[in-house]
Design a protein around this motif. Structure first.
Motif, PDB file in Angstrom:
ATOM      1  N   THR A  51      32.132  48.468  35.846  1.00  0.00           N
ATOM      2  CA  THR A  51      32.927  49.106  37.190  1.00  0.00           C
ATOM      3  C   THR A  51      31.683  48.699  38.426  1.00  0.00           C
ATOM      4  O   THR A  51      31.804  49.099  39.300  1.00  0.00           O
ATOM      5  N   ASP A  52      30.613  48.135  37.876  1.00  0.00           N
ATOM      6  CA  ASP A  52      29.275  48.077  38.825  1.00  0.00           C
ATOM      7  C   ASP A  52      29.612  46.696  39.438  1.00  0.00           C
ATOM      8  O   ASP A  52      29.005  46.544  40.480  1.00  0.00           O
ATOM      9  N   TRP A  53      30.095  45.551  38.938  1.00  0.00           N
ATOM     10  CA  TRP A  53      29.890  44.239  39.193  1.00  0.00           C
ATOM     11  C   TRP A  53      30.766  44.092  40.844  1.00  0.00           C
ATOM     12  O   TRP A  53      30.265  43.246  41.425  1.00  0.00           O
ATOM     13  N   PRO A  54      31.729  44.800  41.053  1.00  0.00           N
ATOM     14  CA  PRO A  54      32.448  44.707  42.375  1.00  0.00           C
ATOM     15  C   PRO A  54      31.428  44.896  43.416  1.00  0.00           C
ATOM     16  O   PRO A  54      31.284  44.528  44.438  1.00  0.00           O
ATOM     17  N   LEU A  55      30.635  46.052  43.419  1.00  0.00           N
ATOM     18  CA  LEU A  55      29.900  46.664  44.173  1.00  0.00           C
ATOM     19  C   LEU A  55      28.702  45.670  44.479  1.00  0.00           C
ATOM     20  O   LEU A  55      28.230  45.406  45.333  1.00  0.00           O
TER      21      LEU A  55
END
Length: 143
Positions: A51-55
Motif C-alpha cells: 500500500t506504500d508503493w503508489p505514494l
C-alpha cells in the motif's frame, strides 16, 4: 568517511572585468556516521508495503519534477530512503515530517506543504493516523 546532507544550493552569475563567473553556495551539514549506501543497494524497498508503493511513486515523480525545475539532481531534495520513510510513515504535519530520519528543518520548511498535500490525495485514505517513522508495521487491517 562522513555523510553530508545538503540543505540548499544557490547559484549566482556575475561578470567581473568583463569575464562571466558562476558562484555556487551550498549549505550542508555533516553527520558523524558512515556514508550510507542504502539508496544504491535498494534497501529503501524493504520499508515499503504494497500500500506504500503508489505514494512512493507519486512522491518520486514530484521530487524529480522539482529537481528538474531547480536544475539539480533529485537526491538533493530527498533520496529514495527518505521518500520511502515518508511513504511508510505518512506524516500529517511539518513536525511529523521532521521526525523522519534524514529530514532537517530546511527541507521540512521548504517541502512540507507539498508532501502533506500529496499524502492526503494519494494512496490509502482509510488510515488517518500517522505511523511512527522508519518502523515496520506488522498489524493487519481489518475491513
Amino acid at each position: 568517511m562522513k555523510d553530508k546532507e545538503i540543505h540548499s544550493m544557490r547559484e549566482h552569475f556575475f561578470k567581473g572585468s568583463g569575464v562571466p563567473h558562476l558562484l555556487l553556495l551550498v549549505q550542508y551539514s555533516v553527520s558523524d556516521g558512515p556514508a550510507s549506501s542504502d539508496q544504491s543497494k535498494g534497501a529503501y524497498k524493504s520499508l515499503l508495503s504494497e500500500t506504500d508503493w503508489p505514494l512512493f511513486h507519486t512522491l518520486r515523480d514530484w521530487r524529480n519534477a522539482r529537481a528538474k525545475g531547480k536544475g539539480f539532481p533529485p537526491y538533493i531534495i530527498f533520496d529514495n530512503m527518505q521518500l520511502a520513510r515518508i511513504s511508510h510513515g505518512r506524516p500529517n504535519s511539518k513536525e511529523a515530517l521532521l521526525k523522519i530520519e534524514g529530514i532537517g528543518k530546511k527541507k521540512a520548511d521548504e517541502y512540507w506543504e507539498d508532501i502533506i498535500r500529496i499524502i492526503s490525495t494519494t494512496g490509502d485514505q482509510s488510515s488517518t493516523e500517522t505511523k511512527e517513522p522508519a518502523q515496520h508495521d506488522v498489524t493487519e487491517k481489518v475491513p
